[in-house]
Write a protein that holds these residues in place. Structure first.
Motif, mmCIF file in Angstrom:
data_model
loop_
_atom_site.group_PDB
_atom_site.id
_atom_site.type_symbol
_atom_site.label_atom_id
_atom_site.label_comp_id
_atom_site.label_asym_id
_atom_site.label_seq_id
_atom_site.Cartn_x
_atom_site.Cartn_y
_atom_site.Cartn_z
ATOM 1 N N GLU A 99 -5.393 -8.912 5.472
ATOM 2 C CA GLU A 99 -4.723 -8.637 4.201
ATOM 3 C C GLU A 99 -5.126 -9.637 3.107
ATOM 4 O O GLU A 99 -5.608 -9.253 2.038
ATOM 5 C CB GLU A 99 -3.201 -8.655 4.391
ATOM 6 C CG GLU A 99 -2.669 -7.483 5.211
ATOM 7 C CD GLU A 99 -2.780 -6.147 4.492
ATOM 8 O OE1 GLU A 99 -2.971 -6.139 3.268
ATOM 9 O OE2 GLU A 99 -2.686 -5.112 5.172
ATOM 10 N N GLY A 143 -1.687 -5.295 9.781
ATOM 11 C CA GLY A 143 -2.323 -4.377 8.845
ATOM 12 C C GLY A 143 -3.532 -3.679 9.415
ATOM 13 O O GLY A 143 -4.302 -3.053 8.670
ATOM 14 N N ARG A 166 -8.600 -7.550 2.062
ATOM 15 C CA ARG A 166 -8.066 -6.565 1.108
ATOM 16 C C ARG A 166 -7.760 -7.189 -0.260
ATOM 17 O O ARG A 166 -8.175 -6.657 -1.296
ATOM 18 C CB ARG A 166 -6.815 -5.903 1.699
ATOM 19 C CG ARG A 166 -7.152 -4.978 2.880
ATOM 20 C CD ARG A 166 -5.998 -4.026 3.207
ATOM 21 N NE ARG A 166 -6.440 -3.032 4.179
ATOM 22 C CZ ARG A 166 -5.945 -2.886 5.411
ATOM 23 N NH1 ARG A 166 -4.967 -3.679 5.819
ATOM 24 N NH2 ARG A 166 -6.409 -1.955 6.221
ATOM 25 N N CYS A 167 -7.053 -8.315 -0.259
ATOM 26 C CA CYS A 167 -6.615 -8.866 -1.553
ATOM 27 C C CYS A 167 -7.721 -9.623 -2.270
ATOM 28 O O CYS A 167 -7.884 -9.487 -3.483
ATOM 29 C CB CYS A 167 -5.397 -9.770 -1.337
ATOM 30 S SG CYS A 167 -3.941 -8.896 -0.709
ATOM 31 N N GLN A 176 5.292 -0.566 7.624
ATOM 32 C CA GLN A 176 3.944 -1.105 7.839
ATOM 33 C C GLN A 176 3.053 -0.091 8.559
ATOM 34 O O GLN A 176 1.914 0.142 8.165
ATOM 35 C CB GLN A 176 4.004 -2.404 8.656
ATOM 36 C CG GLN A 176 2.632 -3.006 8.962
ATOM 37 C CD GLN A 176 1.892 -3.459 7.728
ATOM 38 O OE1 GLN A 176 2.336 -4.352 7.029
ATOM 39 N NE2 GLN A 176 0.745 -2.832 7.430
ATOM 40 N N TYR A 198 0.860 -1.189 0.000
ATOM 41 C CA TYR A 198 0.000 0.000 0.000
ATOM 42 C C TYR A 198 0.894 1.235 0.000
ATOM 43 O O TYR A 198 1.903 1.286 0.717
ATOM 44 C CB TYR A 198 -0.899 -0.007 1.237
ATOM 45 C CG TYR A 198 -2.035 0.983 1.188
ATOM 46 C CD1 TYR A 198 -3.234 0.658 0.552
ATOM 47 C CD2 TYR A 198 -1.905 2.243 1.766
ATOM 48 C CE1 TYR A 198 -4.290 1.559 0.502
ATOM 49 C CE2 TYR A 198 -2.950 3.159 1.715
ATOM 50 C CZ TYR A 198 -4.141 2.818 1.084
ATOM 51 O OH TYR A 198 -5.181 3.714 1.024
ATOM 52 N N ARG A 238 -3.248 -11.422 10.030
ATOM 53 C CA ARG A 238 -2.921 -10.857 8.720
ATOM 54 C C ARG A 238 -3.640 -11.597 7.581
ATOM 55 O O ARG A 238 -4.004 -11.001 6.565
ATOM 56 C CB ARG A 238 -1.409 -10.890 8.492
ATOM 57 C CG ARG A 238 -0.953 -10.003 7.333
ATOM 58 C CD ARG A 238 0.552 -9.816 7.302
ATOM 59 N NE ARG A 238 0.922 -8.950 6.187
ATOM 60 C CZ ARG A 238 0.957 -7.619 6.245
ATOM 61 N NH1 ARG A 238 0.641 -6.995 7.362
ATOM 62 N NH2 ARG A 238 1.299 -6.907 5.168
#
Length: 808
Positions: free
Chosen positions: A722, A764, A726-727, A792, A451, A718
């Motif tokens: 993440e 995250g 997010r992904c 981070q 990011y 995570r």
């Protein structure tokens, strides 16, 4: 009332009947006109508008059933019973408070905090049912809330002996009798099934009593459907366990709610999707078509009864067993008709993608559709469906390639020995559709995406980064906050991001609790030190405060209250129906309208982030916060949350915070409880609603849950934050913790520690809430020793910075 209050009350009153439904009915209702009525039950005067905890809303008023009936012109003839019951309740409450205080003292804990979520049991009594009118109702109420789970005992899941006795006597005595359920979740009605009219009113916010009067008189027609299965207590699954202090095992896997009942052949009393109104409908198939893997079902809904009303078309798919086992059926789409007059028809369409009902294969870390026949069926409940089409997949298809990241639960998921599938054809010539791999897209998830870091954030010191990664707090303050009064800009708001760096152009965001409306101090004043809420916003908790604390509060009022001549302002919010009631509407546009209403009040009061909606799955009817949540089904949950989010985010500078991410399905030891869940069950049941909401509405924020998942706190996970959120789902907003407080999560009795700010940052997580000096110190120490990667925390803070810019 101000104009906005009037407008919002009118919206809720005019629509809340869609949240309600009959479980059983005959032709004795609606009534032709107001009349004498005998009203009994704990809910007549003590009507529950919504549960306790962060779901409470400080409205200017709320209408109980007694007042609603009087306002509608009814004459209540059971005043002696109601007065007598109040006397019993008063004594019962004194006993309850003493019991809680004694228990807290024996445990060495604060009585006020210990009382959180504890629900006063319903008392047994011998009051005489001495009314002699033609019409009677019995209003059964049940309350629950944040901090404690429901109990399998009389006065909660079961009816008390007094309730059963009185309900059956009234049913025998009165020609026109209705049992009204003012509850946030299922109760075991098996002892009173002979009652011909059982009406699920639910908990509808400020106008609950008014709506009941409107329905009794036929001014409104119920059109809701159950979003969770209701049945006898012994019918519910016992495959997994519930309520363990340290560990909870979700051994039932994907077989939750109707997926369990339908698959193992248990017929519940009132199945998922079920509900009667004052009228009847016929549903006939029209057509089934496809556009690659998108299937559209068309059906004609006809009102064959005598009153205008609405019906819901529900579409389910029975998937073939292949490499992976499947439930008997899954809900894939639904649509609500417009209001149809008697004899009127409407053709409705409901579409879904076959790729939306994929199964997760842990062996290959991918979502797949097994080859075989997919039976598309439709009807008006999970148990009343007919076969509309057969979609044949000629080969096994992979739709998403990803990676396993959620750990292992330590057991194999339950699989029924023999799956029950009973579906009759809707017509003689069932359409058949054939699909192949060419009709689907295969996506490979890109993980470990960096990011960007904005220049203004890259230039911040460690101290500045630490302050921005945790909630705003006063370093000199003592005590702690759980809900309410942790913000400085809006009185009674739950919290906010730091305001320390306004000179650097860094803005802050104010957060208010939910999910049945904004939770704020109803009155406040302003002075040179900011805004200050008037009175306590902790409701009945004041009863559990020790005398010393009450005396200290009274003394503080003398110095901290408004000075003479200071203007006291109000900020009353509107309590909307509870989450489960909204889900029961099966009406996307209505849920969106409720979100729009909340967004208007957010604009008015200066709130940027609403800590709602909450969409955890109704895994067990015992979860104390189920009333806040929508359904046992992830599609209903995800669509309700998406609709609410779209409504709120129509308003510039207003965003939702969907919660609690994830596997937060109980309140027992919620800060330190470890949910053991398979990767497949997580992705297909407990995470799916979040994915639907994110992809459809892109909420501003996601709140993680207190609990652990397979040994790791969700806020420190995570893989959850993440890899999946997010992904895989494409979430673009900020991730915050729930209100993590050391004093509540650091008991030596716990097997697992509480969540820690440095670990959240590594995973995250963008905001550690509500924030305190200890959290700040831990982050500074971790930055100093290198255990937190500076890049981070800069990424996390950049997300907070950008969201604050967007919201302001």
């Amino acid at each position: 009332m101000e104009k906005y209050e009037q407008e919002h009350l009118e919206l809720v009153r005019g629509s809340a009947a869609e949240c309600t439904l009959f479980l059983q009915k005959d032709d004795k209702f609606p009534l032709e006109a107001p009349c004498k009525i005998a009203a009994f039950g704990n809910g007549v005067r003590h009507t529950i508008k919504g549960g306790t905890g962060s779901g409470e809303v400080n409205s200017r008023f709320s209408v109980n059933v007694e007042q609603g009936l009087k306002d509608a012109g009814f004459e209540i003839t059971s005043k002696n019973w109601l007065d007598g019951y109040d006397d019993i309740l008063s004594e019962n409450h004194k006993t309850f408070v003493k019991k809680i205080k004694d228990e807290a003292k024996a445990l060495g804990v604060n009585a006020m905090m210990y009382s959180m979520g504890k629900i006063e049991p319903e008392p047994e009594h011998e009051l005489s049912l001495n009314a002699e009118d033609d019409v009677a109702i019995y209003v059964l109420s049940r309350n629950s809330g944040e901090g404690a789970d429901r109990k399998v005992e009389k006065g909660d899941v079961f009816l008390t002996d007094s309730e059963v006795r009185d309900i059956l006597l009234l049913n025998e005595k009165f020609e026109k009798f209705m049992l009204v359920l003012n509850v946030g979740g299922p109760v075991d009605l098996s002892p009173v099934l002979e009652v011909k009219n059982i009406f699920l009113l639910s908990q509808l916010g400020v106008v609950t009593g008014t709506v009941l009067a409107d329905i009794l008189l036929g001014k409104m027609n119920p059109s809701g459907k159950l979003a969770t299965t209701w049945t006898k207590w012994e019918d519910y699954s016992t495959v997994g366990d519930f309520g363990g202090h340290d560990d909870v095992n979700y051994k039932e896997g994907i077989y939750v709610g109707y997926r369990y009942f339908d698959s193992v052949g248990v017929k519940p009393l009132f199945p998922f999707g079920f509900g009667f109104s004052y009228t009847e409908f016929a549903i006939e198939p029209v057509a089934v078509s496809d556009d690659k893997d998108e299937i559209t079902v068309e059906a004609k809904i006809t009102n064959v009864g005598n009153m205008a009303g609405k019906e819901v078309l529900q579409v389910y798919v029975s998937c073939p067993d292949g490499k992976l086992d499947k439930p008997s059926k899954d809900l894939v789409a639904y649509v609500k008709s417009s209001e149809l007059a008697p004899g009127q028809s409407e053709v409705v369409k409901a579409s879904f993608k076959l790729s939306d009902i994929v199964s997760y294969d842990e062996e290959t870390a991918s979502y797949i559709l097994d080859e075989g026949d997919y039976l598309v069926c439709a009807g008006n409940s999970s148990s009343q469906v007919l076969l509309y089409a057969i979609v044949t997949l000629s080969e096994t298809v992979t739709t998403i390639k990803t990676r396993n990241c959620l750990g292992t639960p330590g057991f194999e998921d339950f699989v029924p020995e023999e799956k029950t599938v009973e579906i009759n054809a809707a017509c003689d010539n069932i359409p058949c559709i054939t699909l192949s791999a060419a009709d689907f897209e295969t996506v490979t998830v890109e993980h470990d995406v960096e990011y960007p870091v904005d220049d203004v954030i890259a230039g911040l010191t460690d101290e500045e980064l630490a302050f921005m990664n945790i909630g705003a707090f006063n370093p000199e303050a003592t005590g702690f906050s759980i809900i309410g009064n942790a913000a400085f800009a809006v009185a009674g708001a739950a919290g906010e991001t730091t305001t320390r760096y306004k000179d650097k152009g860094i803005k802050s965001m104010v957060m208010a609790d939910g999910p049945a409306g904004l939770r704020l101090s109803p009155e406040y004043f302003e002075d040179e030190n900011g805004v200050h809420g008037m009175g306590l916003t902790v409701g009945s908790w004041v009863d559990f405060m020790e005398d010393e604390m009450l005396a200290a509060i009274e003394e503080a009022k003398k110095t901290m209250g408004p000075k003479e001549g200071t203007v006291v302002k109000d900020q009353y919010a509107t309590a909307i129906p509870i989450g489960t009631a909204i889900a029961q509407t099966f009406n996307y546009e209505l849920a969106l309208a409720y979100g729009d209403m909340v967004g208007k009040e957010m604009e008015r009061f200066g709130v940027q982030l609403w800590l709602a909606p909450a969409l955890n799955i109704h895994r067990s009817i015992l979860c104390g916060r189920n009333f806040e949540y929508y359904s046992e089904d992830p599609l209903v949950s995800g669509l309700c949350a998406a609709a609410i989010t779209q409504g709120v985010q129509k308003h510039k500078g207003c965003g939702t915070t969907i919660k609690h991410y994830a596997a937060n399905n109980a309140e027992t030891n919620r800060y330190n409880s470890n949910s053991h869940v398979s990767e497949r069950a997580m992705r297909e049941i407990y995470l799916r609603g979040f994915g639907i909401c994110v992809r459809k509405s892109q909420p501003a924020a996601v709140m993680t849950s207190y609990n652990l998942l397979n040994g790791q706190h969700t806020s420190e996970h995570r893989g959850l934050i993440e890899d999946i959120l997010r992904c895989e789902y494409g979430f673009e907003g900020i991730v915050m913790t729930d209100w993590v407080v050391d004093a509540l999560s650091s008991s030596p009795e716990n097997k697992y520690r509480g969540a820690l700010a440095p670990e959240v940052i590594k995973a995250g997580g963008d905001l550690f809430m509500p924030g305190c000096k200890n959290d700040y110190d831990r982050v500074i120490a971790a930055l100093a020793d290198g255990s937190i990667d500076r890049h981070q925390i800069q990424q996390n803070v950049t997300r907070v910075y950008r969201m604050a810019e967007k919201m302001n």
